[in-house]
Write a protein that holds these residues in place. Structure first.
Motif, PDB file in Angstrom:
ATOM      1  N   ALA A   1       1.303  38.125  35.854  1.00 19.66           N
ATOM      2  CA  ALA A   1       2.233  39.062  35.215  1.00 19.66           C
ATOM      3  C   ALA A   1       3.199  38.178  34.385  1.00 19.66           C
ATOM      4  O   ALA A   1       3.250  38.367  33.034  1.00 19.66           O
ATOM      5  CB  ALA A   1       3.066  39.751  36.011  1.00 19.66           C
ATOM      6  N   VAL A   2       3.878  37.166  34.876  1.00 20.35           N
ATOM      7  CA  VAL A   2       4.808  36.243  34.004  1.00 20.35           C
ATOM      8  C   VAL A   2       4.230  35.288  33.176  1.00 20.35           C
ATOM      9  O   VAL A   2       4.820  34.912  32.180  1.00 20.35           O
ATOM     10  CB  VAL A   2       5.739  35.624  35.150  1.00 20.35           C
ATOM     11  CG1 VAL A   2       5.196  34.513  35.822  1.00 20.35           C
ATOM     12  CG2 VAL A   2       6.948  35.215  34.453  1.00 20.35           C
ATOM     13  N   ARG A   3       2.821  34.969  33.613  1.00 21.95           N
ATOM     14  CA  ARG A   3       2.172  33.897  32.708  1.00 21.95           C
ATOM     15  C   ARG A   3       2.068  34.567  31.230  1.00 21.95           C
ATOM     16  O   ARG A   3       1.481  33.746  30.324  1.00 21.95           O
ATOM     17  CB  ARG A   3       0.969  33.581  33.257  1.00 21.95           C
ATOM     18  CG  ARG A   3       1.047  32.418  34.633  1.00 21.95           C
ATOM     19  CD  ARG A   3       1.704  31.192  34.165  1.00 21.95           C
ATOM     20  NE  ARG A   3       0.400  30.359  33.584  1.00 21.95           N
ATOM     21  CZ  ARG A   3       0.496  29.942  32.292  1.00 21.95           C
ATOM     22  NH1 ARG A   3       1.323  30.444  31.520  1.00 21.95           N
ATOM     23  NH2 ARG A   3      -0.546  29.112  31.933  1.00 21.95           N
ATOM     24  N   THR A   4       2.053  35.739  30.955  1.00 21.67           N
ATOM     25  CA  THR A   4       1.891  36.303  29.603  1.00 21.67           C
ATOM     26  C   THR A   4       3.020  35.969  28.794  1.00 21.67           C
ATOM     27  O   THR A   4       3.142  35.742  27.596  1.00 21.67           O
ATOM     28  CB  THR A   4       1.682  37.707  29.701  1.00 21.67           C
ATOM     29  OG1 THR A   4       3.058  38.540  30.289  1.00 21.67           O
ATOM     30  CG2 THR A   4       0.538  38.199  30.555  1.00 21.67           C
ATOM     31  N   GLU A   5       4.077  35.488  29.346  1.00 21.19           N
ATOM     32  CA  GLU A   5       5.412  34.854  28.699  1.00 21.19           C
ATOM     33  C   GLU A   5       5.658  33.564  28.611  1.00 21.19           C
ATOM     34  O   GLU A   5       6.560  33.290  27.766  1.00 21.19           O
ATOM     35  CB  GLU A   5       6.547  35.741  29.341  1.00 21.19           C
ATOM     36  CG  GLU A   5       6.567  37.275  29.073  1.00 21.19           C
ATOM     37  CD  GLU A   5       7.935  37.944  29.748  1.00 21.19           C
ATOM     38  OE1 GLU A   5       8.787  37.481  28.907  1.00 21.19           O
ATOM     39  OE2 GLU A   5       7.728  38.811  30.426  1.00 21.19           O
ATOM     40  N   LEU A   6       5.144  32.678  29.486  1.00 28.63           N
ATOM     41  CA  LEU A   6       5.651  31.327  29.747  1.00 28.63           C
ATOM     42  C   LEU A   6       4.323  30.539  29.729  1.00 28.63           C
ATOM     43  O   LEU A   6       3.231  30.821  30.257  1.00 28.63           O
ATOM     44  CB  LEU A   6       6.202  31.166  31.090  1.00 28.63           C
ATOM     45  CG  LEU A   6       7.710  31.784  31.319  1.00 28.63           C
ATOM     46  CD1 LEU A   6       8.220  31.456  32.703  1.00 28.63           C
ATOM     47  CD2 LEU A   6       8.495  30.958  30.059  1.00 28.63           C
TER      48      LEU A   6
ATOM     49  N   LEU B   1      -5.035  28.582  35.087  1.00 31.12           N
ATOM     50  CA  LEU B   1      -6.046  29.745  34.947  1.00 31.12           C
ATOM     51  C   LEU B   1      -5.459  31.297  35.065  1.00 31.12           C
ATOM     52  O   LEU B   1      -6.180  31.914  34.386  1.00 31.12           O
ATOM     53  CB  LEU B   1      -7.148  29.305  35.981  1.00 31.12           C
ATOM     54  CG  LEU B   1      -7.650  28.284  36.094  1.00 31.12           C
ATOM     55  CD1 LEU B   1      -8.660  28.039  37.379  1.00 31.12           C
ATOM     56  CD2 LEU B   1      -8.672  28.155  34.851  1.00 31.12           C
ATOM     57  N   LEU B   2      -4.394  31.034  35.547  1.00 33.18           N
ATOM     58  CA  LEU B   2      -3.912  32.725  35.404  1.00 33.18           C
ATOM     59  C   LEU B   2      -3.492  33.189  33.941  1.00 33.18           C
ATOM     60  O   LEU B   2      -3.319  34.325  33.705  1.00 33.18           O
ATOM     61  CB  LEU B   2      -2.518  32.742  36.390  1.00 33.18           C
ATOM     62  CG  LEU B   2      -2.763  32.638  37.889  1.00 33.18           C
ATOM     63  CD1 LEU B   2      -1.295  32.557  38.425  1.00 33.18           C
ATOM     64  CD2 LEU B   2      -3.283  34.136  38.211  1.00 33.18           C
ATOM     65  N   ALA B   3      -3.408  32.168  33.114  1.00 32.36           N
ATOM     66  CA  ALA B   3      -3.027  32.600  31.738  1.00 32.36           C
ATOM     67  C   ALA B   3      -4.300  32.937  31.067  1.00 32.36           C
ATOM     68  O   ALA B   3      -4.259  33.627  29.968  1.00 32.36           O
ATOM     69  CB  ALA B   3      -2.245  31.452  30.954  1.00 32.36           C
ATOM     70  N   VAL B   4      -5.562  32.601  31.503  1.00 35.92           N
ATOM     71  CA  VAL B   4      -6.693  33.093  30.918  1.00 35.92           C
ATOM     72  C   VAL B   4      -7.563  33.959  31.833  1.00 35.92           C
ATOM     73  O   VAL B   4      -8.693  34.459  31.137  1.00 35.92           O
ATOM     74  CB  VAL B   4      -7.455  31.797  30.620  1.00 35.92           C
ATOM     75  CG1 VAL B   4      -6.650  30.830  29.266  1.00 35.92           C
ATOM     76  CG2 VAL B   4      -7.886  30.805  31.771  1.00 35.92           C
TER      77      VAL B   4
ATOM     78  N   TRP C   1      11.827  36.837  34.330  1.00 40.78           N
ATOM     79  CA  TRP C   1      12.751  35.869  35.279  1.00 40.78           C
ATOM     80  C   TRP C   1      12.353  36.453  36.700  1.00 40.78           C
ATOM     81  O   TRP C   1      12.355  35.905  37.577  1.00 40.78           O
ATOM     82  CB  TRP C   1      14.365  35.808  35.091  1.00 40.78           C
ATOM     83  CG  TRP C   1      14.480  34.878  33.839  1.00 40.78           C
ATOM     84  CD1 TRP C   1      14.876  35.166  32.613  1.00 40.78           C
ATOM     85  CD2 TRP C   1      14.563  33.564  34.052  1.00 40.78           C
ATOM     86  NE1 TRP C   1      15.130  34.085  32.041  1.00 40.78           N
ATOM     87  CE2 TRP C   1      14.742  33.014  32.721  1.00 40.78           C
ATOM     88  CE3 TRP C   1      14.134  32.680  35.107  1.00 40.78           C
ATOM     89  CZ2 TRP C   1      14.810  31.576  32.686  1.00 40.78           C
ATOM     90  CZ3 TRP C   1      14.104  31.297  35.016  1.00 40.78           C
ATOM     91  CH2 TRP C   1      14.675  30.736  33.744  1.00 40.78           C
ATOM     92  N   ARG C   2      12.742  37.887  36.869  1.00 44.29           N
ATOM     93  CA  ARG C   2      12.557  38.551  38.214  1.00 44.29           C
ATOM     94  C   ARG C   2      11.147  38.223  38.819  1.00 44.29           C
ATOM     95  O   ARG C   2      11.004  37.599  39.967  1.00 44.29           O
ATOM     96  CB  ARG C   2      12.632  39.885  38.236  1.00 44.29           C
ATOM     97  CG  ARG C   2      14.125  40.516  37.940  1.00 44.29           C
ATOM     98  CD  ARG C   2      14.356  42.034  38.454  1.00 44.29           C
ATOM     99  NE  ARG C   2      13.509  42.709  37.455  1.00 44.29           N
ATOM    100  CZ  ARG C   2      14.076  43.152  36.106  1.00 44.29           C
ATOM    101  NH1 ARG C   2      15.053  42.801  35.761  1.00 44.29           N
ATOM    102  NH2 ARG C   2      13.187  44.003  35.529  1.00 44.29           N
ATOM    103  N   LEU C   3      10.108  38.355  38.108  1.00 46.17           N
ATOM    104  CA  LEU C   3       8.796  37.740  38.603  1.00 46.17           C
ATOM    105  C   LEU C   3       8.433  36.408  38.680  1.00 46.17           C
ATOM    106  O   LEU C   3       7.766  36.370  39.585  1.00 46.17           O
ATOM    107  CB  LEU C   3       7.688  38.273  37.519  1.00 46.17           C
ATOM    108  CG  LEU C   3       7.462  40.084  37.075  1.00 46.17           C
ATOM    109  CD1 LEU C   3       6.606  40.209  36.094  1.00 46.17           C
ATOM    110  CD2 LEU C   3       7.074  40.505  38.589  1.00 46.17           C
TER     111      LEU C   3
END
Length: 294
Positions: free
Chosen positions: A165-170, A227-230, A62-64
């Motif tokens: 960083a946050v795209r690893t969770e969402l 694309l940030l997720a891959v 959430w912070r990120l």
């Protein structure tokens, strides 16, 4: 990597400069409405489809996400402001210093960059200096626009790193909904505090703002968020350098904006730097995904 997505995303973000430069509405209003309109579509969608993953998002996540939204707002504020003061070609090129900022921030975090990445980035920086140097001779107003464009590149780098960083969770939908909502709120607060008008524009300006939202926001930023997720923020920053010639071409076609020859020499150097990095660099997942500090 899906190169069709890359091409569509590049066309989307490249339309941002020419469209916003052609809009008479104030910079804060353009930035606010493109994000508020996107959030209005994505927040209800995320609320119905991504409720569980949002509930499961960690406090760090959430912070990120909030940091990503806030830095995106600062990026837009500086970026749209620069387009009102300098040429689209120069503003886009200088905003692309986000690549250099990503490298510097990674260095501070203890993440080593391959020699090829440093060499290619150096060539890109030389190209940026050539563009800026020619623009400096135009006016002091253009110099201020250049400074704002560089600042927008710095905030874009922070946005990419936090988003990566946050795209690893969402998922993309959940992340963009949160990010655009936070961004719109920050921009709204800034506009109200500064007394910038958010309504009362011509029908032409509203159409241009709608076009920015559809093409630059949904087909540009949102696809790059995907694309940030891959791939890593570094690779995304590299791909975004291609926005320079795309935007210059669109500005020439739709705005009749012809840049001096030196500007195009700078753009060529940026593209050579991009080619060096893309064709030589090898991204190690453990390096590209180094965690951000808490």
């Amino acid at each position: 990597m899906n190169w069709v997505v890359v091409v569509v995303a590049l066309c989307g973000v490249s339309s941002s400069g020419p469209l916003m430069a052609a809009t008479a509405a104030p910079a804060p209003a353009i930035a606010f409405w493109r994000n508020a309109s996107s959030a209005a579509v994505l927040v209800p969608l995320a609320g119905s489809r991504c409720r569980e993953e949002l509930r499961a998002l960690s406090a760090r996540g959430w912070r990120l996400a909030v940091v990503a939204g806030a830095t995106l707002a600062l990026h837009f504020a500086a970026w749209v402001g620069s387009l009102k003061l300098t040429s689209v070609a120069a503003a886009t090129a200088l905003m692309s210093t986000q690549l250099v900022w990503v490298l510097l921030i990674d260095r501070i975090r203890g993440v080593a960059s391959p020699v090829q990445a440093v060499l290619g980035s150096t060539l890109a920086v030389v190209g940026v200096l050539v563009v800026s140097g020619f623009d400096f001779q135009v006016s002091t107003e253009a110099l201020l626009g250049d400074a704002l464009a560089v600042a927008s590149g710095f905030f874009a780098a922070l946005y990419l790193l936090a988003g990566g960083a946050v795209r690893t969770e969402l998922t993309t939908t959940a992340y963009t909904a949160v990010c655009y909502a936070v961004c719109a709120l920050v921009l709204l607060a800034g506009a109200l505090a500064h007394g910038d008008p958010l309504v009362g524009f011509s029908g032409r300006d509203w159409l241009l703002i709608a076009a920015v939202t559809v093409f630059a926001q949904f087909l540009g930023h949102s696809l790059f968020n995907h694309l940030l997720a891959v791939t890593s923020p570094m690779v995304v920053a590299l791909l975004l350098l291609l926005e320079v010639p795309f935007a210059a071409l669109l500005a020439a076609v739709f705005l009749g904006e012809a840049a001096p020859g030196g500007v195009y020499a700078g753009l060529a150097l940026i593209l050579v730097g991009l080619a060096v990095v893309v064709t030589r660099r090898r991204v190690e997942p453990s390096v590209a995904r180094a965690p951000l500090p808490e």
